[in-house]
Design an enzyme around this catalytic site. Structure first.
Site, PDB file in Angstrom:
ATOM      1  N   LYS A   1      45.396  13.099  10.755  1.00  0.00           N
ATOM      2  CA  LYS A   1      43.996  13.361  10.427  1.00  0.00           C
ATOM      3  C   LYS A   1      43.393  12.215   9.617  1.00  0.00           C
ATOM      4  CE  LYS A   1      44.951  17.422   8.595  1.00  0.00           C
ATOM      5  NZ  LYS A   1      46.377  17.575   9.002  1.00  0.00           N
ATOM      6  N   THR A   2      44.110  11.756   8.607  1.00  0.00           N
ATOM      7  CA  THR A   2      43.615  10.637   7.798  1.00  0.00           C
ATOM      8  C   THR A   2      43.510   9.373   8.633  1.00  0.00           C
ATOM      9  OG1 THR A   2      44.681  11.606   5.853  1.00  0.00           O
ATOM     10  CG2 THR A   2      44.009   9.307   5.699  1.00  0.00           C
TER      11      THR A   2
ATOM     12  N   ASP B   1      39.823  15.001   2.101  1.00  0.00           N
ATOM     13  CA  ASP B   1      41.011  15.749   2.517  1.00  0.00           C
ATOM     14  C   ASP B   1      41.075  17.067   1.758  1.00  0.00           C
ATOM     15  OD1 ASP B   1      43.297  16.224   3.927  1.00  0.00           O
ATOM     16  OD2 ASP B   1      44.603  15.063   2.613  1.00  0.00           O
TER      17      ASP B   1
ATOM     18  N   THR C   1      44.419  21.682   6.396  1.00  0.00           N
ATOM     19  CA  THR C   1      45.524  22.369   7.067  1.00  0.00           C
ATOM     20  C   THR C   1      45.266  23.872   7.126  1.00  0.00           C
ATOM     21  OG1 THR C   1      46.716  22.541   4.970  1.00  0.00           O
ATOM     22  CG2 THR C   1      47.203  20.622   6.342  1.00  0.00           C
TER      23      THR C   1
ATOM     24  N   ARG D   1      54.537  11.781  11.493  1.00  0.00           N
ATOM     25  CA  ARG D   1      54.979  11.362  10.162  1.00  0.00           C
ATOM     26  C   ARG D   1      56.477  11.584   9.993  1.00  0.00           C
ATOM     27  NH1 ARG D   1      52.054  14.365   5.509  1.00  0.00           N
ATOM     28  NH2 ARG D   1      50.296  13.139   6.265  1.00  0.00           N
TER      29      ARG D   1
END
Length: 341
Positions: A67-68, A112, A161, A220
Site C-alpha cells: 500500500k505504501t 497510513d 488494514t 514483504r
C-alpha cells in the site's frame, strides 16, 4: 509535534527500511495486482491530461502487500511531490493544518492507518478533501470566529488494514477504492526473482517456488525470507540459494511449506486441543497463545482464513478439517458437519 516528526518518509511505522532499495518506482515495475494497476493507469493518465489532482484514493488490505509502495508509485507516475505520515502521528488539528498548508499543487498526501484518525482531525480532513480548504478557529469564547484557509488541490491517499473501522463520512469522500489481495505463487516468484537480481543473489527456480509457497501471499514476507536464505547460503553453502538451503532455512526459522509460523500453529493447536476445535471467541483465543487480539485479527487470522484453516462464525472461531490435517491430528469432522457452522 514538529513537521519532521509528522513526516515519516516512505519507511514509516510498520515498514521495514531495508525494503527501500527494492521498492518499485513505477507501475510497470510493480508486480502483481494486475486489475488494480490497469485501473490506476487509466485514472492517472486522465488526471495528467486534464492537469488535475488525481481523485482521492482509499487503499485497504492486509499488511505487507504494497500500500505504501503504491502511494509512492502514484506520485511518481503523476510527477508530483509525496508527503507521508500516519494517523497516530497526527495528534491535534494543527498538525494536519501544518502539513496541508505547506504542500505543493497536486501533492500525493499519504496517511497510513487512517482508521485511527482522531474525530477532530477527521472532521477537518473532510473539508480539505472536498473543498480544498481548512476551517480554522481564531480567538476564544464569544469573540471566536471561523476562517477558511485555502490549500492547494491534492490527492489524499488513505491506507488501512481495517476498512470496517473507517467511518462512513470519511470513506465516501474517496473517489477511488482499491482493495489489495494476497499474491499468488507465480506473482511471488516474480517478486523474489526481481529482489534477488537487485541484491545480486543467485537463486534456483525450485528454491524460488518453495520460498513463494511459504511467504503467506505477502511480498514483504517473501523479501524478508529471501534475505535470511541469503544469509544461510552465504555462511553455510556456496552463496547460491538452492531448494535444500530454503528447506533447511525454513525449518530453522520454524516456517512450514504453507507459510505458517510457530505462532500460527500454536493458534491452531490451542483452538483444537484447548477448545475442541471451537467455536471460541477471538479474545479468548488470543489470550491463550499470549498474543494481542489486534495481532490475531490483523496478521495471523486473515491468511489462515484465506487458506481454509480457520472459519469465523457468529459464535467464534472454528478449526476446519484442513487445520487438523495440516497438524497431523484426527478431526472427526466431515464436510457436512462443517456446513453446520
Amino acid at each position: 509535534m514538529t513537521e519532521d516528526n509528522l513526516l515519516s518518509g516512505m519507511s514509516h511505522q510498520g515498514e521495514d527500511p531495508v525494503d527501500n532499495p527494492i521498492r518499485p518506482k513505477m507501475l510497470d515495475e510493480f508486480l502483481g495486482q494486475e486489475d488494480i494497476k490497469s485501473n490506476l493507469k487509466v485514472f492517472i493518465q486522465a488526471a495528467k491530461e486534464r492537469q488535475e489532482a488525481l481523485d482521492h484514493v482509499f487503499l485497504s488490505g492486509p499488511p505487507g502487500l504494497g500500500k505504501t509502495t503504491l502511494a509512492g508509485i502514484m506520485a511518481n507516475e503523476l510527477g508530483v511531490e509525496t508527503r507521508v505520515t500516519s494517523a497516530p502521528a497526527l495528534d491535534k488539528p494543527k498538525d494536519l493544518a501544518g502539513l496541508l498548508t505547506t504542500i505543493s499543487d497536486r501533492t500525493v498526501f499519504f496517511i497510513d492507518e487512517i482508521h485511527r484518525l482522531k474525530p477532530a482531525i477527521e472532521e477537518m480532513l473532510y473539508i480539505a478533501m472536498e473543498d480544498y480548504e481548512l476551517d480554522w478557529i481564531i480567538g476564544q469564547g464569544p469573540s471566536a470566529r471561523t476562517i477558511r484557509i485555502p490549500v492547494p488541490p491534492f490527492t489524499m491517499v488513505g491506507a488501512t488494514t481495517k476498512p470496517g473501522n473507517v467511518t462512513s463520512p470519511l470513506y465516501t469522500r474517496f473517489g477511488i477504492n482499491v482493495r489489495m489481495n494476497f499474491y499468488n505463487s507465480q506473482e511471488l516468484q516474480q517478486i523474489i526473482r526481481r529482489t534477488a537480481s537487485i541484491y545480486n543473489i543467485t537463486i534456483t527456480t525450485d528454491a524460488a517456488v518453495l520460498l513463494s509457497g511459504s511467504s503467506r501471499g505477502t511480498p514483504r514476507i517473501a523479501n524478508r525470507l529471501l534475505r535470511r536464505m541469503r544469509d544461510f547460503a552465504q555462511v553455510e553453502a556456496e552463496g547460491i540459494i538452492t531448494e535444500d538451503i530454503v528447506r533447511n532455512g525454513l525449518q530453522r526459522l520454524e516456517v512450514d511449506e504453507k507459510g505458517l509460523e510457530r505462532v500460527d500453529r500454536e493458534i491452531l493447536r490451542a483452538l483444537i486441543v484447548k477448545y475442541g476445535g471451537g467455536p471460541v471467541g477471538a479474545e479468548t483465543l488470543a489470550i491463550s497463545v499470549g498474543e494481542g487480539i489486534d495481532s490475531l485479527e490483523d496478521f495471523y487470522e486473515p491468511y489462515m482464513i484465506q487458506q481454509g484453516f480457520i472459519k469465523r462464525t457468529p459464535r467464534g472461531r472454528v478449526a476446519t478439517a484442513l487445520a487438523y490435517k495440516h497438524l497431523g491430528m484426527e478431526s472427526g469432522i466431515n464436510e457436512n458437519q462443517e456446513l453446520l457452522f
